[in-house]
Design an enzyme around this catalytic site. Structure first.
Site, PDB file in Angstrom:
ATOM      1  N   ASP A   1      -8.879   6.116  -1.940  1.00  0.00           N
ATOM      2  CA  ASP A   1      -7.783   6.226  -2.902  1.00  0.00           C
ATOM      3  C   ASP A   1      -8.266   7.291  -4.027  1.00  0.00           C
ATOM      4  OD1 ASP A   1      -8.654   4.671  -4.765  1.00  0.00           O
ATOM      5  OD2 ASP A   1      -6.793   3.749  -5.085  1.00  0.00           O
TER       6      ASP A   1
ATOM      7  N   GLU B   1       0.749  -1.264  -0.033  1.00  0.00           N
ATOM      8  CA  GLU B   1       0.045   0.003   0.111  1.00  0.00           C
ATOM      9  C   GLU B   1       0.859   1.282   0.080  1.00  0.00           C
ATOM     10  OE1 GLU B   1      -3.184   0.457  -0.639  1.00  0.00           O
ATOM     11  OE2 GLU B   1      -3.427  -1.679  -0.655  1.00  0.00           O
TER      12      GLU B   1
ATOM     13  N   TYR C   1      -5.755   6.929   4.350  1.00  0.00           N
ATOM     14  CA  TYR C   1      -6.035   5.951   3.590  1.00  0.00           C
ATOM     15  C   TYR C   1      -5.265   4.587   3.898  1.00  0.00           C
ATOM     16  CZ  TYR C   1      -5.044   3.122  -0.454  1.00  0.00           C
ATOM     17  OH  TYR C   1      -5.072   1.921  -1.134  1.00  0.00           O
TER      18      TYR C   1
END
Length: 291
Positions: free
Chosen positions: A139, A38, A121
């Site tokens: 996102d 991520e 996020y």
């Protein structure tokens, strides 16, 4: 506004047939591998992340493995992913997980937010994808899909707004489907509902999309400028950092001077690397990655 149950089934069905086979999405992917992916994927396409992520997971399969290394090694093996402060953040995150959480990535969303370099996020994504939590994962791709499909706008605002958060939360399905919904909408934005050339004919929710039904009204917000790179301080920093990554030890100033002709810009970029903790200047005037 389409209701969440109208969007849910076609999006999940589309994802089941079209999801990319990515190693951080496998059943046995560890929470650490998902967290690393991520952070690497922020502002960076999958094709560039895959080889670097694979190398990282082979070298540092756990937070403790990375935490043992000096931060400069994280920067060295970040390669050309860009925004190398993310490498320092991951290293700091690995040390915090090792020292404060017994080497295990925390499952709790609020605890994830306390880790270095972990924002709204990333905390939601890790809690959802690694631990199957029920969180709104916003996102750029998700925000664009929701802006078009639900609010009828071509692009979302530049920064995430409270209204977007409320909308995303209202669309969350139950606990069983929430993690898949999050990644499915993200994938739809990455592969079909793209920023510049959306493939509406291939979209599973084309009949529900408020933007398409309104005739695809053009974006009316502030001008959206494409990012430039050539000749920027960012490019200069990248050139300087490449020298430091390739040299396993300190390098003389001359070795840095030759990679960028504009002396004032070069000095500014080098000072910035030192200030950001990405480089160190030694007493003899040589430079190296942070140790």
């Amino acid at each position: 506004m389409p209701e969440s149950n109208l969007l849910l089934e076609p999006v999940l069905s589309w994802y089941a047939d079209n999801a990319r086979d990515l190693p951080w999405r496998t059943e046995d992917a560890s929470p650490w591998s998902i967290l690393v992916s991520e952070i690497m994927l922020q502002q960076t396409p999958v094709v560039r992340v895959l080889p670097i992520w694979t190398e990282w997971m082979e070298r540092w399969p756990t937070p403790a493995a990375l935490a043992k290394e000096p931060p400069g090694e994280a920067v060295r093996h970040w390669g050309r992913l860009g925004y190398p402060r993310r490498a320092l953040n991951l290293h700091a995150c690995a040390r915090a997980i090792t020292d404060e959480h017994d080497g295990e990535v925390p499952a709790d969303h609020a605890t994830l937010l306390t880790l270095p370099g972990i924002g709204e996020y990333t905390a939601a994504a890790v809690a959802s994808f690694a631990f199957r939590g029920r969180h709104a994962v916003l996102d750029t791709n998700v925000r664009r899909v929701l802006a078009r499909a639900v609010t009828g706008e071509e692009y979302p605002p530049k920064a995430t707004t409270p209204a977007e958060r409320r909308l995303a939360a209202s669309l969350l399905p139950g606990e069983e489907d929430a993690p898949v919904w999050a990644v499915a909408v993200m994938e739809l934005g990455a592969l079909v509902c793209t920023a510049r050339a959306p493939r509406c004919a291939d979209c599973p929710i084309v009949g529900l999309c408020a933007w398409r039904l309104a005739g695809k009204p053009p974006y009316e917000g502030p001008a959206r400028k494409g990012q430039t790179y050539a000749g920027t301080d960012r490019q200069c920093r990248g050139r300087l950092l490449a020298v430091l990554r390739q040299a396993h030890g300190a390098v003389p100033k001359d070795a840095l001077d030759v990679v960028w002709d504009d002396a004032p810009q070069r000095e500014r970029a080098l000072d910035g690397l030192v200030a950001d903790g990405l480089a160190e200047v030694l007493d003899d005037g040589t430079y190296r990655l942070p140790a």
